[in-house]
Design an enzyme around this catalytic site. Structure first.
Site, short mmCIF file in Angstrom:
data_model
loop_
_atom_site.label_atom_id
_atom_site.label_comp_id
_atom_site.label_asym_id
_atom_site.label_seq_id
_atom_site.Cartn_x
_atom_site.Cartn_y
_atom_site.Cartn_z
N CYS A 133 -32.42 62.56 -59.70
CA CYS A 133 -31.61 61.60 -60.45
C CYS A 133 -30.50 62.27 -61.27
CB CYS A 133 -32.50 60.84 -61.43
SG CYS A 133 -33.87 60.02 -60.64
N ARG B 141 -27.36 66.56 -55.85
CA ARG B 141 -28.72 66.71 -56.36
C ARG B 141 -29.73 65.93 -55.52
NH1 ARG B 141 -28.62 67.94 -62.15
NH2 ARG B 141 -30.52 66.73 -62.42
N TRP C 41 -33.25 59.00 -57.53
CA TRP C 41 -34.10 59.58 -56.48
C TRP C 41 -35.48 58.99 -56.73
CZ3 TRP C 41 -38.33 63.03 -56.14
CH2 TRP C 41 -38.51 63.66 -54.90
N ASN D 299 -33.63 59.60 -66.35
CA ASN D 299 -34.16 60.65 -65.46
C ASN D 299 -35.53 61.04 -66.02
OD1 ASN D 299 -31.72 60.65 -64.22
ND2 ASN D 299 -31.16 62.74 -64.79
N GLY D 300 -36.48 61.27 -65.15
CA GLY D 300 -37.79 61.72 -65.63
C GLY D 300 -38.89 60.75 -65.22
N GLU E 15 -38.59 81.81 -45.15
CA GLU E 15 -37.36 81.15 -45.60
C GLU E 15 -36.60 80.57 -44.40
OE1 GLU E 15 -36.25 80.01 -48.19
OE2 GLU E 15 -34.10 79.83 -47.88
N LYS F 195 -35.63 76.64 -44.05
CA LYS F 195 -34.26 76.16 -43.83
C LYS F 195 -34.23 75.18 -42.66
CE LYS F 195 -32.43 76.84 -46.68
NZ LYS F 195 -33.08 77.46 -47.77
N GLU G 125 -36.00 71.89 -43.63
CA GLU G 125 -35.27 71.09 -44.62
C GLU G 125 -34.13 70.30 -44.01
OE1 GLU G 125 -35.04 73.25 -48.93
OE2 GLU G 125 -34.19 74.39 -47.29
N HIS H 161 -54.92 84.89 -34.85
CA HIS H 161 -55.98 84.23 -35.64
C HIS H 161 -55.74 82.74 -35.77
CE1 HIS H 161 -57.76 88.08 -36.50
NE2 HIS H 161 -56.60 88.53 -36.91
N LYS I 176 -31.65 68.64 -54.87
CA LYS I 176 -31.22 70.01 -55.18
C LYS I 176 -31.93 70.53 -56.42
CE LYS I 176 -28.56 73.60 -54.74
NZ LYS I 176 -28.98 74.46 -53.62
C1 G6P Z 1 -35.58 72.14 -54.53
C2 G6P Z 1 -34.38 72.55 -53.69
C3 G6P Z 1 -34.62 73.93 -53.10
C4 G6P Z 1 -34.95 74.93 -54.19
C5 G6P Z 1 -36.13 74.45 -55.04
C6 G6P Z 1 -36.29 75.33 -56.28
O1 G6P Z 1 -36.67 71.92 -53.71
O2 G6P Z 1 -34.15 71.62 -52.67
O3 G6P Z 1 -33.47 74.36 -52.41
O4 G6P Z 1 -35.27 76.16 -53.61
O5 G6P Z 1 -35.88 73.13 -55.51
O6 G6P Z 1 -35.15 75.18 -57.08
P1 G6P Z 1 -34.64 76.23 -58.11
O7 G6P Z 1 -33.39 75.59 -58.68
O8 G6P Z 1 -35.71 76.36 -59.15
O9 G6P Z 1 -34.35 77.50 -57.41
#
Ligand code: G6P
Length: 608
Positions: A2, A27, A74, A99-100, A481, A485, A488, A504, A603
């Site tokens: 949000c 975001r 969101w 927000n929250g 990672e 990616k 996501e 395993h 984000k």
């Molecule tokens: C969200 C984002 C990710 C990020 C994670 C941690 O899930 O989509 O891309 O890695 O938060 O965020 P930070 O700002 O703490 O690195």
């Protein structure tokens, strides 16, 4: 997640609110709305969907006003639909964005229903707006009504409230969710993120937990627990065009290609005479690191993968034990504190609720000093930490983190050296690491030249449902990672395994439909990894091997080798993460997903 923006001005604030919402889009959100006070009457517009839709609907109504609040939502409580979008409004009088999360909303809702309030949404937010309405009726003072209402709220919030009976006032408050005041000339703003306000001001005040502000065009008053408080004014260096996409099709693509420069910015002023300066973590670093005998890294998402990678460097170069934990787990595990453990939080945004709470928990429990490795200078995690290293990657807008990740990796490598120097690390090793760091931007430029090769490769993945990523040692977190990616942004189910673990369990999944991506640089584990890849090959799995040289394995129809060239062993995790970012990007492009704003993700995750 949000986003909030609000404004009190003389001019029409509707275009400012819309532009602010667009700047908050990165975001992640699923509905949007605004409310304004136009000649003492409250007008609002909401949409389920994108800000562009809201903008169009507003154009059709010719809405204009000098005071207003706006929001991107969101969904947490209740679906992403029109009713649940913010602003939430009580009796056509109080409009609120939030927000929250209100944790005790069921109890409050029951109480408000008994008082005759009808609920139109499934949100937790609606209880706040009705409570404020209720208390406004009692006190006839908006500030008092907000303050009294917040005393009953359990949970986290950043809110902004307007009421047409007090035009020219905007009341905002924060507890656990970020909120910043923007100071203009004869106008004031509020936002959850400075990015929303950069076109209108560069002067900001960061509110602290418990702060309530009464914002007017020419003045503002901040109080905390009813007492007036002063907060410092910060001048942001962020340029309005730093968050623009320019000619690039997607922010993610732009950000992948910004990595050589981002890395140069992270290095700048941090190395002198082949030595990494200890003061890069702040003036008290020497004293704070003196007695450190272990490191606890805490992070979420991509930042967690950076932490897992950093552990190898810290243990190898600094020779002190390092543990890495997901913040949401750490905060509830009751970990055993050690006052000589350095607590390192990694966060791109510096606002991730779980990471913030975990840092708080570590402080309460009696862990040692804290260090934040972060990309947002004014963020909560930075303000809460004893030492700070800014990654200087520049604003990252794509939800899938790229340049923030590689600059976090570099920062962790520098941390390993500084800790190593406290532990009698040989100067020759430091010089060797510094040499590797200095060639990093050029090596990244090189690997980015694989762009078109990877674009072609991506076609193989478009019809796949699953993918397996393999790595060994320090490249296992890089494989994790890579899988994250792909997951996501292309919505392909992807998992990463340490290659030695293949037999395993995951080997059972391998058949001709399962692409297996291996991160296979030339290091002491390469031979072992090759044996693991033979196991995949023997079962007809499709192999995609990222390696220094083509010679790693014979290329066949179902074995493709992507050659990265000579890569320095020390920095190879940073280099090898880049083709995996490109792979995810191109697969998502073929699949036609929303690359920069993938479904359901945000984000900056400012709720638990
Ligand atoms: C969200 C984002 C990710 C990020 C994670 C941690 O899930 O989509 O891309 O890695 O938060 O965020 P930070 O700002 O703490 O690195």
């Amino acid at each position: 997640m949000c986003g909030i923006i609000g404004a009190v001005a003389e001019r029409d604030v509707v275009p400012i609110l819309i532009e602010g919402l667009k700047r908050l889009e990165y975001r992640g959100y699923d509905s949007a709305g605004l409310a304004v006070i136009d000649q003492q009457s409250l007008k609002s517009k909401k949409v389920s969907g994108k800000v562009a839709k809201l903008e169009q609907e507003i154009k059709d109504t010719l809405l204009s006003a000098p005071t207003g609040i706006a929001h991107t939502r969101w969904a947490t409580h209740g679906k992403a639909n029109y009713e649940n979008a913010h602003p939430q409004i009580s009796k056509e009088l109080i409009a609120l964005v939030h927000n929250g999360i209100v944790e005790n909303y069921s109890k409050l809702r029951l109480q408000l229903e008994q008082w005759g309030y009808e609920f139109n949404s499934k949100t937790d937010t609606e209880v706040i707006v009705h409570l404020i309405h209720y208390h406004f009726n009692q006190s006839n003072d908006l500030l008092t009504a907000v303050r009294t209402s917040l005393q009953s709220i359990e949970g986290t919030y950043a809110i902004a409230v307007i009421n047409p009976e007090v035009p020219g006032h905007l009341i905002a408050a924060r507890h656990g969710s970020p909120l910043v005041i923007g100071i203009g000339i004869g106008e004031h703003f509020i936002a959850s993120d400075i990015a929303a306000l950069i076109p209108v001001t560069q002067k900001f005040i960061f509110l602290e937990d418990g702060d309530i502000v009464d914002l007017q065009r020419n003045s503002f008053k901040i109080t905390n627990s009813g007492n007036p408080v002063k907060r410092a004014i910060h001048i942001s260096q962020l340029q309005a065009n730093a968050v623009e996409r320019g000619q690039y099709r997607h922010y993610m693509y732009k950000e992948i290609f910004e990595q050589p420069q981002a890395i140069k910015n992270t290095i700048e002023n941090r190395i002198h005479n082949s030595s990494i300066l200890e003061t890069i973590f702040g003036p008290s670093t020497h004293k704070l690191l003196k007695n450190i005998n272990s490191v606890q890294i805490i992070a979420c998402g991509t930042s967690y993968h950076a932490g897992l990678t950093g552990r190898y460097w810290i243990e190898k170069f600094a020779k002190i034990p390092c543990t890495v934990e997901i913040a949401s787990e750490f905060r509830y595990r009751n970990p055993l504190p050690n006052s000589q453990t350095l607590v390192v939080t990694l966060s791109q945004s510096g606002e991730t609720a779980d990471t913030l709470a975990a840092l708080n928990e570590a402080k309460q429990l009696g862990f040692g000093p804290s260090l934040a490795i972060c990309n947002v200078p004014e963020s909560a995690i930075v303000r809460m930490s004893d030492m700070v290293l800014m990654t200087h990657a520049g604003p990252e807008i794509g939800v899938a983190s790229t340049k923030a990740f590689t600059t976090q990796l570099l920062s962790l490598l520098m941390l390993a050296v500084v800790l190593g120097k406290h532990n009698n690390m040989d100067h020759k090793i430091e010089h060797r690491i510094v040499d590797a760091i200095n060639i990093l931007p050029a090596q990244i430029e090189n690997v980015l030249k694989l762009n078109s090769i990877i674009e072609q490769l991506a076609g193989d993945f478009a019809d796949k449902q699953h993918a397996l990523f393999l790595g060994r040692g320090i490249h296992y977190p890089i494989a994790m990672e890579g899988a994250l990616k792909l997951k996501e942004i292309s919505y392909i189910h992807a998992e990463a395994y340490p290659a030695g673990e293949l037999k395993h369990g995951p080997l059972a999944l391998v058949d001709s439909k399962m692409p297996v991506i291996a991160v296979a640089p030339n290091n002491i584990l390469q031979e072992k990894l090759k044996s693991n890849l033979q196991e995949v090959q023997a079962r007809g799995g499709q192999l995609y091997i990222f390696a220094n040289h083509r010679a790693i394995m014979q290329e066949l129809d179902y074995v493709k080798v992507i050659e990265l060239g000579e890569v320095d062993d020390i920095i190879s995790p940073i280099i090898y993460s880049i083709p995996l970012q490109l792979l995810a990007y191109y697969v998502a492009l073929i699949k036609g997903t929303d690359v920069d704003k993938p479904r359901n993700l945000a984000k900056s995750v400012t709720v638990e």
